[in-house]
Design an enzyme around this catalytic site. Structure first.
Site, mmCIF file in Angstrom:
data_model
loop_
_atom_site.group_PDB
_atom_site.id
_atom_site.type_symbol
_atom_site.label_atom_id
_atom_site.label_comp_id
_atom_site.label_asym_id
_atom_site.label_seq_id
_atom_site.Cartn_x
_atom_site.Cartn_y
_atom_site.Cartn_z
ATOM 1 N N LYS A 14 0.834 -1.209 0.000
ATOM 2 C CA LYS A 14 0.000 0.000 0.000
ATOM 3 C C LYS A 14 0.870 1.261 0.000
ATOM 4 O O LYS A 14 0.600 2.205 -0.727
ATOM 5 C CB LYS A 14 -0.935 0.029 1.233
ATOM 6 C CG LYS A 14 -1.859 -1.166 1.322
ATOM 7 C CD LYS A 14 -2.758 -1.085 2.535
ATOM 8 C CE LYS A 14 -2.040 -1.098 3.880
ATOM 9 N NZ LYS A 14 -1.268 -2.328 4.157
ATOM 10 N N ARG A 89 -10.040 1.018 8.219
ATOM 11 C CA ARG A 89 -9.524 -0.302 8.548
ATOM 12 C C ARG A 89 -10.540 -1.130 9.315
ATOM 13 O O ARG A 89 -10.268 -2.276 9.668
ATOM 14 C CB ARG A 89 -8.301 -0.123 9.429
ATOM 15 C CG ARG A 89 -7.081 -0.833 8.929
ATOM 16 C CD ARG A 89 -5.929 -0.228 9.686
ATOM 17 N NE ARG A 89 -4.751 -1.001 9.560
ATOM 18 C CZ ARG A 89 -3.626 -0.534 9.022
ATOM 19 N NH1 ARG A 89 -3.573 0.677 8.525
ATOM 20 N NH2 ARG A 89 -2.577 -1.294 8.993
ATOM 21 N N ARG A 128 11.943 -5.896 5.461
ATOM 22 C CA ARG A 128 11.739 -4.504 5.021
ATOM 23 C C ARG A 128 12.677 -3.533 5.749
ATOM 24 O O ARG A 128 12.882 -3.622 6.952
ATOM 25 C CB ARG A 128 10.295 -4.097 5.278
ATOM 26 C CG ARG A 128 10.067 -2.616 5.027
ATOM 27 C CD ARG A 128 8.610 -2.269 4.943
ATOM 28 N NE ARG A 128 7.888 -2.537 6.176
ATOM 29 C CZ ARG A 128 6.610 -2.253 6.346
ATOM 30 N NH1 ARG A 128 5.926 -1.726 5.339
ATOM 31 N NH2 ARG A 128 6.010 -2.516 7.476
ATOM 32 N N ARG A 161 11.249 -1.392 11.071
ATOM 33 C CA ARG A 161 10.154 -1.025 11.971
ATOM 34 C C ARG A 161 10.025 -2.052 13.093
ATOM 35 O O ARG A 161 10.139 -3.255 12.843
ATOM 36 C CB ARG A 161 8.828 -0.976 11.191
ATOM 37 C CG ARG A 161 8.455 0.414 10.785
ATOM 38 C CD ARG A 161 7.317 0.480 9.828
ATOM 39 N NE ARG A 161 6.101 -0.230 10.197
ATOM 40 C CZ ARG A 161 5.004 -0.227 9.452
ATOM 41 N NH1 ARG A 161 4.974 0.448 8.321
ATOM 42 N NH2 ARG A 161 3.931 -0.883 9.828
ATOM 43 N N ARG A 172 -0.593 -8.811 13.294
ATOM 44 C CA ARG A 172 -1.170 -7.793 12.397
ATOM 45 C C ARG A 172 -1.970 -8.460 11.281
ATOM 46 O O ARG A 172 -3.033 -7.975 10.896
ATOM 47 C CB ARG A 172 -0.049 -6.932 11.800
ATOM 48 C CG ARG A 172 0.548 -5.955 12.814
ATOM 49 C CD ARG A 172 1.920 -5.443 12.396
ATOM 50 N NE ARG A 172 1.917 -4.701 11.167
ATOM 51 C CZ ARG A 172 2.999 -4.511 10.405
ATOM 52 N NH1 ARG A 172 4.171 -5.013 10.762
ATOM 53 N NH2 ARG A 172 2.915 -3.824 9.294
HETATM 54 P P1 AP5 Z 1 4.958 -1.623 1.778
HETATM 55 O O1 AP5 Z 1 4.656 -0.821 0.546
HETATM 56 O O2 AP5 Z 1 5.691 -0.940 2.873
HETATM 57 O O3 AP5 Z 1 3.616 -2.351 2.300
HETATM 58 P P2 AP5 Z 1 2.376 -1.801 3.135
HETATM 59 O O4 AP5 Z 1 1.166 -2.483 2.594
HETATM 60 O O5 AP5 Z 1 2.383 -0.296 3.128
HETATM 61 O O6 AP5 Z 1 2.743 -2.397 4.535
HETATM 62 P P3 AP5 Z 1 2.633 -1.777 5.995
HETATM 63 O O7 AP5 Z 1 3.363 -2.737 6.896
HETATM 64 O O8 AP5 Z 1 3.114 -0.355 6.034
HETATM 65 O O9 AP5 Z 1 1.110 -1.832 6.223
HETATM 66 P P4 AP5 Z 1 0.357 -1.852 7.534
HETATM 67 O O10 AP5 Z 1 -1.017 -1.659 7.018
HETATM 68 O O11 AP5 Z 1 0.565 -3.005 8.425
HETATM 69 O O12 AP5 Z 1 1.052 -0.677 8.369
HETATM 70 P P5 AP5 Z 1 0.650 0.824 8.652
HETATM 71 O O13 AP5 Z 1 1.890 1.602 8.665
HETATM 72 O O14 AP5 Z 1 -0.493 1.266 7.813
HETATM 73 O O15 AP5 Z 1 5.778 -2.919 1.294
HETATM 74 C C1 AP5 Z 1 6.247 -3.878 2.227
HETATM 75 C C2 AP5 Z 1 7.596 -4.458 1.749
HETATM 76 O O16 AP5 Z 1 7.393 -5.164 0.529
HETATM 77 C C3 AP5 Z 1 8.682 -3.405 1.446
HETATM 78 O O17 AP5 Z 1 9.938 -3.919 1.780
HETATM 79 C C4 AP5 Z 1 8.573 -3.178 -0.067
HETATM 80 O O18 AP5 Z 1 9.793 -2.751 -0.642
HETATM 81 C C5 AP5 Z 1 8.168 -4.579 -0.526
HETATM 82 N N1 AP5 Z 1 7.288 -4.555 -1.704
HETATM 83 C C6 AP5 Z 1 6.239 -3.720 -1.957
HETATM 84 N N2 AP5 Z 1 5.642 -4.015 -3.129
HETATM 85 C C7 AP5 Z 1 6.318 -5.092 -3.622
HETATM 86 C C8 AP5 Z 1 6.182 -5.898 -4.817
HETATM 87 N N3 AP5 Z 1 5.230 -5.645 -5.717
HETATM 88 N N4 AP5 Z 1 7.056 -6.920 -4.993
HETATM 89 C C9 AP5 Z 1 8.038 -7.196 -4.063
HETATM 90 N N5 AP5 Z 1 8.213 -6.452 -2.929
HETATM 91 C C10 AP5 Z 1 7.370 -5.425 -2.718
HETATM 92 O O19 AP5 Z 1 0.054 0.698 10.150
HETATM 93 C C11 AP5 Z 1 0.908 0.403 11.245
HETATM 94 C C12 AP5 Z 1 0.083 0.333 12.518
HETATM 95 O O20 AP5 Z 1 -0.574 1.616 12.745
HETATM 96 C C13 AP5 Z 1 -1.077 -0.674 12.502
HETATM 97 O O21 AP5 Z 1 -0.643 -1.975 12.858
HETATM 98 C C14 AP5 Z 1 -2.020 -0.059 13.550
HETATM 99 O O22 AP5 Z 1 -1.564 -0.310 14.857
HETATM 100 C C15 AP5 Z 1 -1.878 1.436 13.290
HETATM 101 N N6 AP5 Z 1 -2.883 1.952 12.337
HETATM 102 C C16 AP5 Z 1 -2.646 2.535 11.121
HETATM 103 N N7 AP5 Z 1 -3.800 2.898 10.543
HETATM 104 C C17 AP5 Z 1 -4.796 2.538 11.393
HETATM 105 C C18 AP5 Z 1 -6.218 2.633 11.356
HETATM 106 N N8 AP5 Z 1 -6.855 3.180 10.296
HETATM 107 N N9 AP5 Z 1 -6.919 2.136 12.398
HETATM 108 C C19 AP5 Z 1 -6.301 1.613 13.473
HETATM 109 N N10 AP5 Z 1 -4.959 1.488 13.578
HETATM 110 C C20 AP5 Z 1 -4.217 1.951 12.549
#
Ligand code: AP5
Length: 216
Positions: A14, A89, A128, A161, A172
């Site tokens: 994402k 979410r 990552r 992270r 998660r």
């Molecule tokens: P990346 O692009 O970083 O993936 P992502 O989907 O953004 O993963 P996140 O871990 O950031 O998502 P998340 O939803 O768990 O975390 P968030 O920060 O939102 O890619 C991942 C890896 O794969 C990288 O190394 C990249 O290079 C590689 N990659 C990408 N695309 C690729 C491809 N096509 N091929 C190969 N490799 C690839 O949330 C963190 C925390 O915040 C949550 O756990 C929660 O506690 C809180 N939070 C955030 N939003 C909310 C909400 N709305 N409600 C409640 N809690 C929330």
């Protein structure tokens, strides 16, 4: 310009796609995880409320998240479209978003789920690395930086992270299945839902999303 929400489990890409779409479409990329991590680093009230949930791999309470997004969507740069990454979410967050958009006289145009199998996600997240300065994501093995732990884009330091530790990643993923996956049906019923295959090179995933939202 579109108002788009990206759905998908942790590690689906994402953030990678949100950043690329924002550059391509010239609209803001609003990533709630990044906003929360900045709030934690700043020691703000939101950061203090969010920190224990993030560390446990759990979701931050809906009322905190709705407040964060309500403020962000009122900023002037969000008038002409945006990419939501990580919000909504939960079904209550989606309902709150509908109400907020109605009050702003706006509507969501597309909801795109990036689909990737679970074992691929665990591998992606456990390797990552993220730039402390510009947020670009790398992978120790799959997409390493040219210089060890240094960002190719801006020269910043790369870090891992805390919530990317394997046990937290598995929590998660479980939370995603229970609390976020029901949004697929919510948005399917609203006629906004599209799904793209995220297990292919990033440029192909981007092309798939652009096609799904009629911007290719
Ligand atoms: P990346 O692009 O970083 O993936 P992502 O989907 O953004 O993963 P996140 O871990 O950031 O998502 P998340 O939803 O768990 O975390 P968030 O920060 O939102 O890619 C991942 C890896 O794969 C990288 O190394 C990249 O290079 C590689 N990659 C990408 N695309 C690729 C491809 N096509 N091929 C190969 N490799 C690839 O949330 C963190 C925390 O915040 C949550 O756990 C929660 O506690 C809180 N939070 C955030 N939003 C909310 C909400 N709305 N409600 C409640 N809690 C929330």
């Amino acid at each position: 310009m579109p108002r788009l929400a990206l759905l998908g489990p942790p590690g689906a890409g994402k953030g990678t796609q949100g950043r690329a779409l924002a550059e391509r479409l010239r609209i803001p990329w609003i990533a709630t995880g990044d906003i929360l991590r900045q709030s934690v680093a700043a020691g703000s009230e939101v950061g203090r409320a969010a920190q224990p949930y993030i560390e446990a791999g759990d979701l931050v309470p809906d009322d905190v998240m709705v407040g964060v997004i309500r403020t962000r969507l009122q900023a002037p740069d969000a008038r002409e479209g945006y990419i939501l990454d990580g919000f909504p979410r939960t079904v209550p967050q989606a309902e709150a978003l509908d109400e907020m958009l109605e009050a702003l006289g706006q509507n969501l145009d597309h909801v795109v789920q990036i689909h990737v199998d679970k074992e691929v996600l665990v591998e992606r997240l456990s390797g990552r690395l993220i730039c402390r300065d510009c947020g670009t994501a790398y992978h120790i093995r799959l997409s390493p930086p040219a210089k060890d732990r240094i960002c190719d884009q801006c020269g910043g330091e790369l870090y891992q992270r805390e919530d990317d530790e394997e046990e937290t990643v598995r929590s998660r993923l479980a939370v995603f299945g229970e609390r976020t996956q029901p949004l697929a049906e919510y948005y399917r019923q609203a006629g906004l839902y599209r799904e793209v295959d995220g297990d292919r090179p990033p440029a192909e995933v981007l092309a798939g999303i652009l096609e799904a939202i009629g911007q290719s």
